[in-house]
Every structure is written in structure tokens, then in C-alpha cells.
Design an enzyme around this catalytic site. Structure first.
Site, PDB file in Angstrom:
ATOM      1  N   ALA A  11      17.461  -9.036   2.675  1.00 29.51           N
ATOM      2  CA  ALA A  11      18.376  -8.137   1.951  1.00 29.51           C
ATOM      3  C   ALA A  11      18.070  -8.166   0.463  1.00 29.51           C
ATOM      4  CB  ALA A  11      19.828  -8.539   2.219  1.00 29.51           C
ATOM      5  N   GLN A  13      15.227  -6.661  -2.646  1.00 30.51           N
ATOM      6  CA  GLN A  13      15.065  -5.356  -3.293  1.00 30.51           C
ATOM      7  C   GLN A  13      14.785  -4.254  -2.270  1.00 30.51           C
ATOM      8  OE1 GLN A  13      16.181  -5.377  -6.132  1.00 30.51           O
ATOM      9  NE2 GLN A  13      14.772  -6.047  -7.721  1.00 30.51           N
ATOM     10  N   GLY A  15      15.158  -4.510   1.100  1.00 27.74           N
ATOM     11  CA  GLY A  15      16.215  -4.518   2.123  1.00 27.74           C
ATOM     12  C   GLY A  15      17.435  -3.719   1.695  1.00 27.74           C
ATOM     13  N   ASP A  34      20.208 -11.977   5.781  1.00 25.24           N
ATOM     14  CA  ASP A  34      19.416 -12.741   4.802  1.00 25.24           C
ATOM     15  C   ASP A  34      19.872 -14.192   4.888  1.00 25.24           C
ATOM     16  OD1 ASP A  34      17.762 -11.581   2.029  1.00 25.24           O
ATOM     17  OD2 ASP A  34      18.320 -13.717   2.073  1.00 25.24           O
ATOM     18  N   ASN A  96       5.092 -16.994   3.517  1.00 21.55           N
ATOM     19  CA  ASN A  96       5.661 -15.923   4.345  1.00 21.55           C
ATOM     20  C   ASN A  96       5.356 -16.102   5.833  1.00 21.55           C
ATOM     21  OD1 ASN A  96       6.940 -14.780   2.207  1.00 21.55           O
ATOM     22  ND2 ASN A  96       5.470 -13.123   1.888  1.00 21.55           N
ATOM     23  N   ILE A 119       7.289  -5.312   6.749  1.00 21.96           N
ATOM     24  CA  ILE A 119       6.848  -4.910   5.403  1.00 21.96           C
ATOM     25  C   ILE A 119       6.340  -6.128   4.622  1.00 21.96           C
ATOM     26  CG2 ILE A 119       7.511  -3.710   3.277  1.00 21.96           C
ATOM     27  CD1 ILE A 119       9.664  -2.254   4.681  1.00 21.96           C
ATOM     28  N   THR A 120       6.718  -7.316   5.063  1.00 21.72           N
ATOM     29  CA  THR A 120       6.361  -8.542   4.340  1.00 21.72           C
ATOM     30  C   THR A 120       4.843  -8.687   4.198  1.00 21.72           C
ATOM     31  OG1 THR A 120       8.360  -9.593   5.196  1.00 21.72           O
ATOM     32  CG2 THR A 120       6.642 -11.061   4.363  1.00 21.72           C
ATOM     33  N   ARG A 152       1.323   7.144  -2.330  1.00 21.23           N
ATOM     34  CA  ARG A 152       0.845   6.943  -3.710  1.00 21.23           C
ATOM     35  C   ARG A 152      -0.340   7.863  -3.987  1.00 21.23           C
ATOM     36  NH1 ARG A 152       1.624   0.407  -3.411  1.00 21.23           N
ATOM     37  NH2 ARG A 152       3.714   0.395  -4.303  1.00 21.23           N
ATOM     38  N   HIS A 176      -3.931  -3.580   4.104  1.00 20.65           N
ATOM     39  CA  HIS A 176      -3.139  -3.291   2.910  1.00 20.65           C
ATOM     40  C   HIS A 176      -3.505  -4.316   1.837  1.00 20.65           C
ATOM     41  CE1 HIS A 176       0.145  -1.930   0.485  1.00 20.65           C
ATOM     42  NE2 HIS A 176       0.721  -3.111   0.483  1.00 20.65           N
TER      43      HIS A 176
END
Ligand code: A3D
Length: 320
Positions: A11, A13, A15, A34, A96, A119-120, A152, A176
């Protein structure tokens, strides 16, 4: 019929932004999870209080208890740490990876039927680990990166050509990271491929090369400006696009970090490829043809992802 349930694991930025977007777009009820007690509850209440002005009825709940994500239709994972100036995405791997273990187990035990969007960072290795730890089917676990990197690229191209972003399509494939592969040949303005636009004098090859490089450095450019963390508005929007494609069975063709086994000459790995997202999750990996130069760039990117996956296995031997 009950509203879909969207669980956001992390939770921070991204999230919080995901929760607000999901509510405003009325994609479903939202649970923000979170480990930092108070943060998910505070953000959920704050966003719920925007409902009267925005006119949504979605329920929002903040929690530190995995039981609250039970039965979620979609889980979007941003738990972990973002990078700071001077750090690469790969520097986040060790910390992570541990987070992916607890998140994977939490999803496995409480929301095994969910479509899971990771997304991590470092993205391609983390989505692989998340699939391993959760044990969910590979077509239901996917990473968000290509939609953002392509957005982008599209934004920069629309500025260069002075045309609507809506009319610019673009493809960024591969891992990525610094080796991502913006594919100019498959990127168009209203269907006209970028190499043709160079021939037509709309831009020069040098300018196009600079835009490709700015796309590759797009994350770092924002980290350098913010200084305290990484991008979150566009990453959240990109993941919401993917969640919506799944929940509404839109069959969108989106570049995502998906499990590839056969297409593009790859045997069993997660990396950024064109996919179709519908009610079945990743319903298809689109087996596009690459020319020699594109293939060389893609191979390099694939090697970088393989290296990160091996590093994960070196940290946790239980990973196959
Ligand atoms: P941030 O605002 O720090 O939020 C992360 C949240 O995760 C924090 O609220 C933490 O308390 C929480 N957290 C930490 N450990 C756990 C855990 N074990 N279980 C549950 N929650 C936990 O970061 P952010 O939202 O800016 O970024 C989140 C991640 O997304 C980072 O890894 C970024 O590198 C990554 N990111 C990826 C992209 C891509 O395009 C793939 C773009 C931008 C950011």
C-alpha cells in the site's frame, strides 16, 4: 451480482494510486494489504472519502491480515522496496525476493483463483519467483512492465511528432531493465511504422535513437527527479489497464512479462513479450518475428533476465 474483488499487496506509492484508480474506474471493491500497520487502513479510508465527490460506491478496506484478501479476483503486487538514485533495479533482488516468498504464500493460501499482476522489481525475476512461491498457474501470474515502457515510448513519440498519444502505438519487449527492447519496426503513428516516418522526413534516425534511449532510461529519469523513490502514477495506470483487460475479458494485446514456453524461440521463462489478456488470464503469447538486429537485442535482454533468475536460485535453493 457481487462486485469483483481487487487485492493490492503493498500500500505504498503505487498501491495507493492503484486503489484510487480502481475505485474511480469502478473495477470492484478494493482491499489494500501492507505490513506497515495503519498505512493501508489510512489510505483506504482517505480514498473511500473521495467517493462522494467522485461518485463511486466501491468498498475500500485496509488490512495487515492476509485473510482479508480471501477470494480476490485480481491481486496486484507492489510489496517490497523501490530504488533510490544510483541504484539499479537489480540491486533490489535480495530484499524483494524474501518479500515475494511471503506474498506468494499469502496469495496461495487465500486467493488461489486470482489473476496476479506483479510490479515489484527487478520485475522479470520477481514475477518468476512469485509464480514459484504461489504455485498458481503460469497463465494467471504476469508482470507489468511492457505496458509502462511502451506508454513512455508512446508519450515521447507523440511529443516528437506532435500527434495525439492515442494514435501512437509502440512495443517494448524483453526484460524490464537497461536491456529492454523498444521495437521501432512494430511501433506506428496511425499505422505508419516509425522507419517509414524517418523516410518521410517526420523525424531523423538520430532523434529516434535518442527517444529509444530515453525510453530505456525512463524509470531512472524519474528516480533522478524524485530522489526519494520511483515512478508510481504511470506504473499504476499500466497495471490497471491489464487488470481491466482481465476483468472485462477485453482480449487486449499488451506487452507483459509472461511465461513463455515455445514462442520467440524461448523454453520456459518469464520475459516481456506481446500477450493477449482476457478472462483466461494470459490467453496467448504472440509469436512475432524479429529481424537479426532485434533478435540480438532481445537475446541480450533474455540473458540478463536469466542471470537474475539464477541469482534468485542462488539465494533460495528451494526455487527450482
Ligand atoms: P513503496 O512506496 O515503498 O511501497 C512498497 C510497500 O510495500 C510499502 O508500503 C511497504 O510497507 C510494503 N511492503 C514491504 N514489505 C512487504 C511485505 N512483506 N508484505 C506486504 N507489503 C510489504 O514502493 P512503490 O509503491 O513506489 O514501488 C513498489 C515496487 O514497484 C518497487 O519494487 C518498485 O521498484 C517497483 N516498480 C516497478 C515498476 C515497473 O515498471 C515494473 C515501476 C515502478 C516501480
Amino acid at each position: 451480482m457481487a462486485r469483483p474483488k481487487i487485492a493490492l499487496i503493498g500500500a505504498g506509492q503505487i498501491g495507493g494510486t492503484l486503489a484510487h484508480l480502481a475505485a474511480i474506474k469502478e473495477l470492484g471493491d478494493v482491499v489494500l494489504f501492507d505490513i506497515a500497520d495503519g498505512v493501508p487502513q489510512g489510505k483506504a479510508l482517505d480514498i473511500a472519502e473521495s467517493g462522494p465527490s467522485e461518485g463511486f460506491d466501491a468498498a475500500l478496506k485496509g488490512t495487515t491480515d492476509y485473510a482479508d484478501i480471501a477470494g480476490a479476483d485480481v491481486c496486484i503486487v507492489t510489496a517490497g522496496v523501490p530504488r533510490k538514485p544510483g541504484m539499479s533495479r537489480d540491486d533490489l533482488l535480495g530484499i524483494n525476493l524474501k518479500v515475494m516468498k511471503s506474498v506468494g504464500e499469502g496469495i496461495r493460501d487465500n486467493a488461489p483463483d486470482a489473476f496476479v499482476i506483479c510490479i515489484t522489481n527487478p520485475l522479470d525475476a520477481m514475477v518468476w519467483a512469485l509464480q514459484q512461491y504461489s504455485g498458481l498457474p503460469a497463465e494467471k501470474v504476469v508482470g507489468m512492465a511492457g505496458v509502462l515502457d511502451s506508454a513512455r515510448f508512446r508519450h515521447f513519440l507523440s511529443l516528437e511528432f506532435d500527434v495525439s498519444m492515442k494514435d501512437v502505438t509502440a512495443f517494448v519487449l524483453g526484460g524490464h531493465g537497461d536491456t529492454m527492447v523498444p521495437l521501432t519496426r512494430y511501433s506506428t503513428v496511425g499505422g505508419i511504422p516509425l522507419p517509414d516516418l524517418v523516410d518521410m522526413g517526420w523525424t531523423t534516425q538520430d532523434k529516434l535513437d535518442a527517444i529509444v534511449q530515453r525510453t530505456r532510461d525512463g524509470g531512472a529519469e524519474i528516480v533522478g527527479l524524485l530522489k526519494t523513490g520511483s515512478a508510481y502514477y504511470a506504473p499504476a495506470t499500466s497495471a490497471i489497464e491489464m487488470a481491466e483487460a482481465y476483468l472485462k475479458d477485453q482480449k487486449r494485446l499488451l506487452p507483459c512479462a509472461a511465461w513463455v514456453d515455445g514462442a520467440l524461440g524461448l523454453k520456459g521463462m518469464y520475459v516481456g513479450v506481446p500477450t493477449i489478456i482476457g478472462a483466461g488470464g494470459i490467453e496467448r503469447v504472440v509469436d512475432i518475428k524479429l529481424d537479426r538486429a532485434e533478435q540480438e537485442m532481445f537475446d541480450k535482454s533474455v540473458e540478463a533476465v536469466r542471470g537474475l533468475v539464477e541469482a534468485c536460485k542462488g539465494i533460495d535453493e528451494t526455487l527450482a
